[in-house]
Design a protein around this motif. Structure first.
Motif: not given
Length: 125
Positions: A44-68
């Motif tokens: 998992i990496a965070i660069s600016g407003t983007t969170l990258t997990a594996g091969s998926q990238s997300f804009t942090i403000s568009n995420l509501s939650k994450m869980y296993f």
């Protein structure tokens, strides 16, 4: 920004401590979509407003939650649907539940389409 980064790192640490037995890390976006990534060897990496997990990238403000989770909970398009205007068994509805005709569908809108194979949510490009 430093607070957000510190919070994200803290949450990842807490989640990792509770991850035993879970096979996927699932991200839920503000529009309700779910994207799961395999938890094994996950980076998992965070660069600016983007969170990258594996091969998926997300804009942090568009995420509501994450869980296993114990399975892949990814939602989205499972098949491409081609609407046949001659098929009378297709029913098209807008998001307010009003029945529509194929000709009345507008670009940029989302519709519910009922077919013999099931009900699908589609977005018109």
């Amino acid at each position: 920004m430093k607070r957000l980064l510190l919070f994200a790192i803290l949450m990842i640490g807490v989640l990792a401590a509770h991850a035993e037995g879970y096979t996927h890390l699932t991200f839920e976006t503000t529009d309700g979509a779910k994207i799961s990534v395999p938890a094994s060897s996950l980076s998992i990496a965070i660069s600016g407003t983007t969170l990258t997990a594996g091969s998926q990238s997300f804009t942090i403000s568009n995420l509501s939650k994450m869980y296993f989770s114990i399975s892949d909970e990814t939602t989205g398009i499972s098949e491409v649907l081609k609407l046949d205007s001659e098929d009378s068994s297709i029913a098209i509805f807008d998001l307010q539940g009003r029945k529509m005709e194929k000709e009345d569908m507008r670009s940029g809108q989302v519709y519910i389409v009922k077919t013999k194979k099931g009900t699908h949510k589609i977005a018109v490009k």
